[in-house]
Design an enzyme around this catalytic site. Structure first.
Site, PDB file in Angstrom:
ATOM      1  N   GLY A 220       0.819  -1.218   0.000  1.00  0.00           N
ATOM      2  CA  GLY A 220       0.000   0.000   0.000  1.00  0.00           C
ATOM      3  C   GLY A 220       0.851   1.266   0.000  1.00  0.00           C
TER       4      GLY A 220
ATOM      5  N   LYS B 198       1.840   2.627  -6.731  1.00  0.00           N
ATOM      6  CA  LYS B 198       1.289   1.798  -7.816  1.00  0.00           C
ATOM      7  C   LYS B 198       0.473   2.629  -8.806  1.00  0.00           C
ATOM      8  CE  LYS B 198      -0.862  -0.749  -4.802  1.00  0.00           C
ATOM      9  NZ  LYS B 198      -0.280  -0.115  -3.614  1.00  0.00           N
TER      10      LYS B 198
ATOM     11  N   ASP C 293      -8.401  -1.512  -8.226  1.00  0.00           N
ATOM     12  CA  ASP C 293      -8.295  -1.392  -6.776  1.00  0.00           C
ATOM     13  C   ASP C 293      -9.634  -0.874  -6.253  1.00  0.00           C
ATOM     14  OD1 ASP C 293      -7.774  -0.713  -4.179  1.00  0.00           O
ATOM     15  OD2 ASP C 293      -6.005   0.514  -4.600  1.00  0.00           O
TER      16      ASP C 293
HETATM   17  N1  ATP Z   1       8.222   9.405  -6.596  1.00  0.00           N
HETATM   18  C1  ATP Z   1       7.293  10.123  -5.960  1.00  0.00           C
HETATM   19  N2  ATP Z   1       7.539  11.417  -5.636  1.00  0.00           N
HETATM   20  C2  ATP Z   1       6.616  12.157  -5.011  1.00  0.00           C
HETATM   21  N3  ATP Z   1       5.406  11.713  -4.649  1.00  0.00           N
HETATM   22  C3  ATP Z   1       5.096  10.430  -4.934  1.00  0.00           C
HETATM   23  C4  ATP Z   1       6.011   9.576  -5.606  1.00  0.00           C
HETATM   24  N4  ATP Z   1       5.432   8.362  -5.759  1.00  0.00           N
HETATM   25  C5  ATP Z   1       4.218   8.464  -5.200  1.00  0.00           C
HETATM   26  N5  ATP Z   1       3.998   9.690  -4.708  1.00  0.00           N
HETATM   27  C6  ATP Z   1       2.816  10.170  -3.984  1.00  0.00           C
HETATM   28  O1  ATP Z   1       2.577   9.261  -2.927  1.00  0.00           O
HETATM   29  C7  ATP Z   1       1.196   9.027  -2.762  1.00  0.00           C
HETATM   30  C8  ATP Z   1       0.889   7.552  -2.941  1.00  0.00           C
HETATM   31  O2  ATP Z   1       1.149   7.202  -4.285  1.00  0.00           O
HETATM   32  P1  ATP Z   1       0.146   6.253  -5.096  1.00  0.00           P
HETATM   33  O3  ATP Z   1      -1.260   6.638  -4.859  1.00  0.00           O
HETATM   34  O4  ATP Z   1       0.629   6.209  -6.487  1.00  0.00           O
HETATM   35  O5  ATP Z   1       0.480   4.894  -4.347  1.00  0.00           O
HETATM   36  P2  ATP Z   1      -0.366   3.508  -4.369  1.00  0.00           P
HETATM   37  O6  ATP Z   1       0.633   2.431  -4.203  1.00  0.00           O
HETATM   38  O7  ATP Z   1      -1.213   3.476  -5.576  1.00  0.00           O
HETATM   39  O8  ATP Z   1      -1.250   3.662  -3.081  1.00  0.00           O
HETATM   40  P3  ATP Z   1      -2.478   2.684  -2.658  1.00  0.00           P
HETATM   41  O9  ATP Z   1      -1.855   1.436  -2.107  1.00  0.00           O
HETATM   42  O10 ATP Z   1      -3.182   3.497  -1.633  1.00  0.00           O
HETATM   43  O11 ATP Z   1      -3.278   2.441  -3.896  1.00  0.00           O
HETATM   44  C9  ATP Z   1       0.493   9.921  -3.772  1.00  0.00           C
HETATM   45  O12 ATP Z   1       0.145  11.108  -3.152  1.00  0.00           O
HETATM   46  C10 ATP Z   1       1.555  10.152  -4.831  1.00  0.00           C
HETATM   47  O13 ATP Z   1       1.378  11.363  -5.495  1.00  0.00           O
HETATM   48 MG    MG Z   2      -3.320   3.139  -5.749  1.00  0.00          MG
END
Ligand code: ATP
Ligand code: MG
Length: 362
Positions: A16, A20, A44
């Protein structure tokens, strides 16, 4: 990734919050910019694709992504729709559960005998991952069926690890369960009237429910086969540089390999950028300021030293995690390891995703 001809599916999965959704959306932008008709789909149940693209892509149909001329479409599938589809097997009138279902397929008398199949549990409370598997099946149906056959890159933004892993083993489990019900039903349909009477089985009911079950089974089989298609599918592991995430990613890789799912790369996201004062530099400057009796500079440099110590500790942790990822997933696992930096802005909207994607997807 961009060059391969024909339709390709990519699933981005991992713990999480590791990125992703940002990675899936940026990969989709990259494909579309390379000229591929691309569809990015969130399966998701806790969607954030609309947030990532800064555009509403809910609604159950592919929506053209604005802010780019590239052929990019996005879709968030509502898991409630899939759940509703599953629940209809459990009860026609909403809630009586497995007894009704068994009655409807003419197997009411066997409900007890089939208890070990846990069919009741399955239909009344669909297991985690079933909604996601159904959503993926729907997309495959869309693109294979002609309606959206123009897409040749399909990127799935998946739910966190545990959910995805359960989903992978679901089709086989359901296949066995549904298969048993269908076979039993066929046996009874084919049996003599006396036997039917003995079991109290009513075979006069239409086979609509069995057909629906077969339909569900077929859908899940499609997903199961797609997951393991070495030519068409690639699962990309998303990870962050912490020991916990590294270990979980190593387990995810093993499970995926164990299930026969093609996994070739891991992206380590949110790496701390370089630069900034080192602890030694900050300590030296602070000592000089003290010597000179410059209190204001001393105060500022104390702050700089605190930040430098924090960053140094974080970087050390990151290095430890990176070496686990390089060893376990890279050297031993044979995966290519890509790195993505942590940026000071949130990655939202096509221009930001394009910028992010350029550094990640080489
Ligand atoms: N390399 C990065 N630099 C800055 N911010 C980032 C980076 N990667 C992700 N984020 C930020 O971190 C947060 C989580 O990213 P994201 O939603 O893509 O993760 P996820 O794995 O899809 O989360 P979830 O498990 O909740 O679905 C978001 O606010 C995103 O903008
Ligand atoms: Mg996500």
């Amino acid at each position: 990734m961009c060059a391969a001809p024909g339709r390709r599916y990519f699933m981005v999965g991992g713990k999480g919050g590791v990125g992703k959704t940002s990675l899936s959306a940026s990969l989709a932008v990259r494909f579309a910019n390379a000229g591929h008709a691309t569809l990015v789909v969130s399966t998701d149940p806790a969607h954030s694709l609309s947030d990532s693209l800064a555009q509403d892509v809910t609604g159950g149909q592919p929506v053209r992504v604005e802010g780019t001329d590239a052929p990019l479409f996005a879709l968030e599938l509502d898991p409630e729709d899939a759940k509703a589809e599953i629940r209809q097997f459990a009860s026609a009138d909403g809630g009586k559960g497995v007894n009704d279902f068994m009655d409807s397929v003419g197997l009411g008398a066997f409900t007890q005998q089939l208890a070990d199949l846990k069919l009741g549990e399955l239909l009344d409370t669909p297991p985690p991952g079933l909604d996601e598997a159904m959503a993926i099946a729907k997309v495959v149906q869309f693109v294979d069926g002609g309606e959206f056959s123009q897409f040749d890159r399909i990127v799935f933004d998946t739910a966190p690890t545990g959910h995805t892993l359960r989903m992978l083993s679901l089709p086989d489990f359901l296949d066995a369960t549904i298969g048993k019900v269908v076979r039993l039903r066929q046996t009874i349909s084919g049996a003599g009237n006396a036997i039917k009477g003995m079991f109290g089985a009513d075979t006069s009911t239409p086979d609509e429910a069995v057909e629906k079950l077969e339909g569900l089974k077929k859908k899940l089989k499609t997903v199961s086969e797609l997951f393991r298609d070495q030519d068409k599918m690639e699962f990309v592991i998303a990870c962050i540089p912490t020991v916990m995430a590294a270990n979980e990613s190593a387990r995810l890789m093993e499970s995926l390999k164990g299930e026969g799912v093609p996994v070739r790369r891991v992206v380590v996201n949110q790496l701390l950028p370089g630069g900034g004062a080192s602890t030694t530099e900050a300590e030296e400057a602070l000592a000089e300021a003290k010597e000179r009796g410059d209190e204001k500079l001393e105060r500022v440099l104390k702050g700089v030293l605190k930040d430098a110590k924090f960053m140094a500790t974080k970087r050390k942790d990151q290095e430890r995690a990176l070496s686990i990822i390089d060893d376990e997933l890279g050297s031993k696992g044979g995966l290519s390891v890509a790195r993505a930096q942590l940026f000071d802005i949130e990655i939202r909207g096509v221009p930001a995703l394009q910028f992010f994607g350029m550094s990640v997807w080489q």
